[in-house]
Design a protein around this motif. Sequence first.
Motif, PDB file in Angstrom:
ATOM      1  N   ALA A 323      38.937  28.435  53.457  1.00 12.60           N
ATOM      2  CA  ALA A 323      38.094  29.160  54.404  1.00 12.60           C
ATOM      3  C   ALA A 323      37.991  30.613  53.979  1.00 12.60           C
ATOM      4  CB  ALA A 323      38.697  29.063  55.799  1.00 12.60           C
ATOM      5  N   PRO A 324      36.837  31.246  54.204  1.00  6.83           N
ATOM      6  CA  PRO A 324      36.703  32.667  53.856  1.00  6.83           C
ATOM      7  C   PRO A 324      37.632  33.517  54.711  1.00  6.83           C
ATOM      8  CG  PRO A 324      34.832  31.930  55.160  1.00  6.83           C
ATOM      9  CD  PRO A 324      35.628  30.697  54.829  1.00  6.83           C
ATOM     10  N   PRO A 325      37.930  34.742  54.265  1.00  4.53           N
ATOM     11  CA  PRO A 325      38.806  35.617  55.053  1.00  4.53           C
ATOM     12  C   PRO A 325      38.291  35.771  56.486  1.00  4.53           C
ATOM     13  CG  PRO A 325      38.369  36.556  52.898  1.00  4.53           C
ATOM     14  CD  PRO A 325      37.485  35.350  53.026  1.00  4.53           C
ATOM     15  N   THR A 326      39.238  35.820  57.442  1.00  5.20           N
ATOM     16  CA  THR A 326      38.875  35.890  58.851  1.00  5.20           C
ATOM     17  C   THR A 326      38.019  37.111  59.150  1.00  5.20           C
ATOM     18  OG1 THR A 326      40.973  34.818  59.357  1.00  5.20           O
ATOM     19  CG2 THR A 326      39.818  35.892  61.169  1.00  5.20           C
ATOM     20  N   ASN A 327      36.869  36.882  59.789  1.00  7.93           N
ATOM     21  CA  ASN A 327      35.982  37.962  60.224  1.00  7.93           C
ATOM     22  C   ASN A 327      35.658  38.957  59.116  1.00  7.93           C
ATOM     23  OD1 ASN A 327      35.928  36.908  62.821  1.00  7.93           O
ATOM     24  ND2 ASN A 327      37.751  38.049  63.430  1.00  7.93           N
ATOM     25  N   ALA A 328      35.532  38.475  57.920  1.00 14.22           N
ATOM     26  CA  ALA A 328      35.211  39.372  56.799  1.00 14.22           C
ATOM     27  C   ALA A 328      33.767  39.165  56.374  1.00 14.22           C
ATOM     28  CB  ALA A 328      36.141  39.108  55.620  1.00 14.22           C
ATOM     29  N   LYS A 329      33.073  40.261  56.205  1.00 18.74           N
ATOM     30  CA  LYS A 329      31.703  40.221  55.708  1.00 18.74           C
ATOM     31  C   LYS A 329      31.660  41.021  54.419  1.00 18.74           C
ATOM     32  CE  LYS A 329      26.931  41.147  57.142  1.00 18.74           C
ATOM     33  NZ  LYS A 329      26.056  41.692  58.206  1.00 18.74           N
ATOM     34  N   VAL A 330      31.403  40.327  53.321  1.00 11.53           N
ATOM     35  CA  VAL A 330      31.473  40.962  52.004  1.00 11.53           C
ATOM     36  C   VAL A 330      30.072  41.345  51.543  1.00 11.53           C
ATOM     37  CG1 VAL A 330      32.205  40.698  49.602  1.00 11.53           C
ATOM     38  CG2 VAL A 330      33.507  39.600  51.439  1.00 11.53           C
ATOM     39  N   LYS A 331      29.904  42.616  51.227  1.00  8.31           N
ATOM     40  CA  LYS A 331      28.642  43.112  50.681  1.00  8.31           C
ATOM     41  C   LYS A 331      28.925  43.928  49.437  1.00  8.31           C
ATOM     42  CE  LYS A 331      25.665  43.458  54.782  1.00  8.31           C
ATOM     43  NZ  LYS A 331      24.853  44.398  55.610  1.00  8.31           N
ATOM     44  N   GLU A 332      28.048  43.809  48.473  1.00  9.77           N
ATOM     45  CA  GLU A 332      28.180  44.641  47.285  1.00  9.77           C
ATOM     46  C   GLU A 332      27.526  45.998  47.542  1.00  9.77           C
ATOM     47  OE1 GLU A 332      27.932  42.791  43.237  1.00  9.77           O
ATOM     48  OE2 GLU A 332      26.860  41.244  44.361  1.00  9.77           O
ATOM     49  N   ARG A 333      28.171  47.050  47.077  1.00 13.65           N
ATOM     50  CA  ARG A 333      27.595  48.379  47.208  1.00 13.65           C
ATOM     51  C   ARG A 333      27.562  49.033  45.828  1.00 13.65           C
ATOM     52  NH1 ARG A 333      31.115  52.670  47.355  1.00 13.65           N
ATOM     53  NH2 ARG A 333      33.346  52.163  47.267  1.00 13.65           N
ATOM     54  N   ILE A 334      26.658  49.972  45.666  1.00 16.94           N
ATOM     55  CA  ILE A 334      26.459  50.630  44.379  1.00 16.94           C
ATOM     56  C   ILE A 334      27.308  51.890  44.307  1.00 16.94           C
ATOM     57  CG2 ILE A 334      24.792  51.876  42.950  1.00 16.94           C
ATOM     58  CD1 ILE A 334      22.662  49.936  43.867  1.00 16.94           C
ATOM     59  N   VAL A 335      28.003  52.042  43.203  1.00 20.15           N
ATOM     60  CA  VAL A 335      28.734  53.272  42.912  1.00 20.15           C
ATOM     61  C   VAL A 335      28.102  53.866  41.657  1.00 20.15           C
ATOM     62  CG1 VAL A 335      30.961  54.292  42.328  1.00 20.15           C
ATOM     63  CG2 VAL A 335      30.855  52.355  43.914  1.00 20.15           C
ATOM     64  N   VAL A 336      27.452  55.009  41.803  1.00 21.92           N
ATOM     65  CA  VAL A 336      26.751  55.641  40.670  1.00 21.92           C
ATOM     66  C   VAL A 336      27.763  56.410  39.834  1.00 21.92           C
ATOM     67  CG1 VAL A 336      24.921  57.222  39.980  1.00 21.92           C
ATOM     68  CG2 VAL A 336      24.635  55.785  42.010  1.00 21.92           C
ATOM     69  N   LEU A 337      27.880  56.054  38.560  1.00 26.61           N
ATOM     70  CA  LEU A 337      28.855  56.660  37.666  1.00 26.61           C
ATOM     71  C   LEU A 337      28.286  57.834  36.881  1.00 26.61           C
ATOM     72  CD1 LEU A 337      30.385  53.350  36.257  1.00 26.61           C
ATOM     73  CD2 LEU A 337      31.135  54.672  38.232  1.00 26.61           C
ATOM     74  N   HIS A 338      26.961  57.934  36.833  1.00 24.82           N
ATOM     75  CA  HIS A 338      26.318  58.990  36.049  1.00 24.82           C
ATOM     76  C   HIS A 338      24.955  59.265  36.675  1.00 24.82           C
ATOM     77  CE1 HIS A 338      24.277  60.949  32.637  1.00 24.82           C
ATOM     78  NE2 HIS A 338      25.495  61.287  32.231  1.00 24.82           N
ATOM     79  N   PRO A 339      24.480  60.521  36.632  1.00 26.85           N
ATOM     80  CA  PRO A 339      23.157  60.806  37.213  1.00 26.85           C
ATOM     81  C   PRO A 339      22.046  59.916  36.681  1.00 26.85           C
ATOM     82  CG  PRO A 339      24.304  62.853  36.725  1.00 26.85           C
ATOM     83  CD  PRO A 339      25.175  61.743  36.190  1.00 26.85           C
ATOM     84  N   ASN A 340      22.147  59.492  35.427  1.00 24.47           N
ATOM     85  CA  ASN A 340      21.116  58.606  34.878  1.00 24.47           C
ATOM     86  C   ASN A 340      21.049  57.265  35.603  1.00 24.47           C
ATOM     87  OD1 ASN A 340      20.393  60.499  33.000  1.00 24.47           O
ATOM     88  ND2 ASN A 340      21.591  59.638  31.338  1.00 24.47           N
ATOM     89  N   GLY A 341      22.135  56.954  36.329  1.00 21.73           N
ATOM     90  CA  GLY A 341      22.133  55.703  37.085  1.00 21.73           C
ATOM     91  C   GLY A 341      21.053  55.667  38.141  1.00 21.73           C
ATOM     92  N   TYR A 342      20.674  56.845  38.650  1.00 19.45           N
ATOM     93  CA  TYR A 342      19.634  56.887  39.678  1.00 19.45           C
ATOM     94  C   TYR A 342      18.266  56.492  39.106  1.00 19.45           C
ATOM     95  CZ  TYR A 342      22.927  59.030  42.871  1.00 19.45           C
ATOM     96  OH  TYR A 342      24.004  59.257  43.682  1.00 19.45           O
ATOM     97  N   LEU A 343      18.077  56.706  37.806  1.00 21.89           N
ATOM     98  CA  LEU A 343      16.835  56.241  37.180  1.00 21.89           C
ATOM     99  C   LEU A 343      16.752  54.720  37.227  1.00 21.89           C
ATOM    100  CD1 LEU A 343      16.692  58.585  34.046  1.00 21.89           C
ATOM    101  CD2 LEU A 343      15.344  58.762  36.142  1.00 21.89           C
ATOM    102  N   ASP A 344      17.897  54.069  36.971  1.00 24.04           N
ATOM    103  CA  ASP A 344      17.928  52.597  37.032  1.00 24.04           C
ATOM    104  C   ASP A 344      17.707  52.118  38.466  1.00 24.04           C
ATOM    105  OD1 ASP A 344      18.519  52.478  34.287  1.00 24.04           O
ATOM    106  OD2 ASP A 344      20.651  52.770  34.684  1.00 24.04           O
ATOM    107  N   ILE A 345      18.290  52.843  39.424  1.00 20.34           N
ATOM    108  CA  ILE A 345      18.097  52.481  40.834  1.00 20.34           C
ATOM    109  C   ILE A 345      16.628  52.627  41.218  1.00 20.34           C
ATOM    110  CG2 ILE A 345      18.603  53.175  43.208  1.00 20.34           C
ATOM    111  CD1 ILE A 345      21.410  53.936  42.236  1.00 20.34           C
TER     112      ILE A 345
END
Length: 399
Positions: A323-345
Amino acid sequence: METSLIKIEEVSSIMSSFPEIVGKNSTSVQKCNEAGQTLLDTIEGEGMNEALDEKVSEYLKKVSATVNKMGERRKPLTQIFDRIRSHFTSQEKMIDPKSPSTIPGMLTIKRNEYAQYKYEQEQKRRKEAERQASVEKEKATYRQDLENSLLTHFNQYLTQKISEIQNIFSGLTYENFSRESIGITVFPTEYPKAHFEKFTAEHATFYVTNEAKREIRQSVLQGKYEQYANQFRSTVVQTRQELIDRLPSKRKELAEQMQLRQQNAEAAAQAEEARKRREAEESAKRLAEIKRQEEESKQRTAQEAQRDAIGGLFGAAAATVAAPPTNAKVKERIVVLHPNGYLDIFQMWWINEGQSMALEELEKTMKKMVTCCEKLANSKDQEHIQSQYIRYENEVKAK
């Protein structure tokens, strides 16, 4: 509501002035619009000129003064409303679950930390189950490869010995028959232990440890020498007996060919060639039978390895079902490692959403970027975007 923060008397006093303030401001709006409408009608009828422009300028200054005066009138009211709203919102913020400084917020953090812990534990368990499945699969493959290599090692020696005794039989002539045929009757039928112990083949693994490989190797080798010794003895004894049984007819055939050579050399040569071809075919059949048995054995080994691997996969699959963890909702979030990452976003956003948005929506979304580009266009250096999709227009305002 705490009266120490907002006094009831203060609220009552200010609210009592509400009708008067509304009335004065309404009168100011009415007079302001009437004066402005008069100017507007004159401009519409006569057209704009320097004199009217000056009057409009003076009028707008008075409008600003009127707006300021209206603001001063209503300020006590709006301030008390702001204080009331601020008081209520501050109370709400004190128990806001989204704020990390509140008790509900701290409890939310605790729940999230626990959900994160459960999620990480689940991921560890899944990875371990997947790793164990890979180990079991590789163990089965390693065992199969080892057994196949050992079988090939043995069969190469068996094939060599069968070829040797067959070559003795095929090499018999009328002249050497008595001397060479003894080699068939005394041909050894025991599989040398020394050859078995020369087996050193090894196969690389990624998941299986050297200790586990040693255990598997011992398991594969256990009892194999006795099995191969019996198979070697049975095969060689059978082949040797078949050749011994054929020795009388071989002697007779060689004698007949000797006589034939004295009478007709060409016919004797043809008979000799036919005999050699027949014996070569018989030898090839024996060797092919050994090869066939080897392939059958390898197929059985492959099936056993497949069963072992499937068993390991079933075990791993059972381990990963949870069973999945109790009352857990897993979402992926973006962590920008370099300003150029915003171009990809931006590129992904544009492809999936931006390019399909209406122009008005895009103007709202891109307002900060447009403002930046406009600032560059109006700067001392005047940087412009060169594009067929953009046009610069002059916006003229009166000072």
